[in-house]
Design an enzyme around this catalytic site. Sequence first.
Site, PDB file in Angstrom:
ATOM      1  N   CYS A  75       0.829  -1.210   0.000  1.00  0.00           N
ATOM      2  CA  CYS A  75       0.000   0.000   0.000  1.00  0.00           C
ATOM      3  C   CYS A  75       0.870   1.271   0.000  1.00  0.00           C
ATOM      4  O   CYS A  75       1.490   1.562  -1.012  1.00  0.00           O
ATOM      5  CB  CYS A  75      -0.992  -0.064   1.159  1.00  0.00           C
ATOM      6  SG  CYS A  75      -2.470   0.890   0.801  1.00  0.00           S
ATOM      7  N   HIS A 163      -3.355  -4.708   1.820  1.00  0.00           N
ATOM      8  CA  HIS A 163      -2.693  -5.069   3.086  1.00  0.00           C
ATOM      9  C   HIS A 163      -2.761  -6.590   3.257  1.00  0.00           C
ATOM     10  O   HIS A 163      -3.852  -7.139   3.356  1.00  0.00           O
ATOM     11  CB  HIS A 163      -3.424  -4.425   4.267  1.00  0.00           C
ATOM     12  CG  HIS A 163      -3.186  -2.964   4.383  1.00  0.00           C
ATOM     13  ND1 HIS A 163      -2.412  -2.414   5.374  1.00  0.00           N
ATOM     14  CD2 HIS A 163      -3.603  -1.929   3.616  1.00  0.00           C
ATOM     15  CE1 HIS A 163      -2.380  -1.098   5.225  1.00  0.00           C
ATOM     16  NE2 HIS A 163      -3.102  -0.784   4.166  1.00  0.00           N
ATOM     17  N   GLU A 165      -1.376  -8.188   5.898  1.00  0.00           N
ATOM     18  CA  GLU A 165      -1.004  -8.518   7.280  1.00  0.00           C
ATOM     19  C   GLU A 165      -2.195  -8.536   8.236  1.00  0.00           C
ATOM     20  O   GLU A 165      -2.066  -9.004   9.360  1.00  0.00           O
ATOM     21  CB  GLU A 165       0.054  -7.507   7.793  1.00  0.00           C
ATOM     22  CG  GLU A 165      -0.452  -6.111   8.151  1.00  0.00           C
ATOM     23  CD  GLU A 165      -0.819  -5.236   6.944  1.00  0.00           C
ATOM     24  OE1 GLU A 165      -0.681  -5.705   5.796  1.00  0.00           O
ATOM     25  OE2 GLU A 165      -1.271  -4.109   7.153  1.00  0.00           O
TER      26      GLU A 165
END
Length: 182
Positions: A75, A163, A165
Amino acid sequence: MRIGVIDIQGDVSEHVRILESIGASVVRVKRVPDLEGISGVVIPGGESTVIGSIMSQRGISKEIVERSIPVMGTCAGLILISKSVDGRNGLMPLLDISIRRNGFGSQRESFETDLNVKGIGKFRGVFIRAPVITEVKKGDILAEFGGKAVMLSDGKHLGLSFHPEIYGDSRIHRLFVDRLEA
Ligand code: GLN
């Protein structure tokens, strides 16, 4: 293997946790000396202007480019390693792509969707004020959404507009680390 995570702003801890869960020895990178001995570095999502200006002030971005340290940019991190950002030169031109910040637009500022990632399969992608990759001049596209590349690699560099994570799924971090070992 020692992996750095740029620790300036954004979702740093989530990346640290995932990398540790796959056995990496993680260094939080705040200054240039923290880059010593690392095999690769993750630049997390957050606010690219903030992360970029501090990385540049502290000389971290220059060091990464000069030493060709492999980067996984997610990102905001992807924005920082793209050659062209909103028609201007990017900070660390490691991926030969053009990108438009906040390109997924206000209506869908944040959303999540199942992606099909090459070599991994189904992966939940979380897009938060995500950039759109408008052109890929060089690199292997690893995932697409709505006809646009959302993940690609070039050599050991990896870029994602989403993202990876958020849900603690370590497979994309694993892919980055495995390629460093290869
Ligand atoms: N919109 C942010 C930027 O331009 C990126 C958002 C993110 O990293 N989730 O920097």
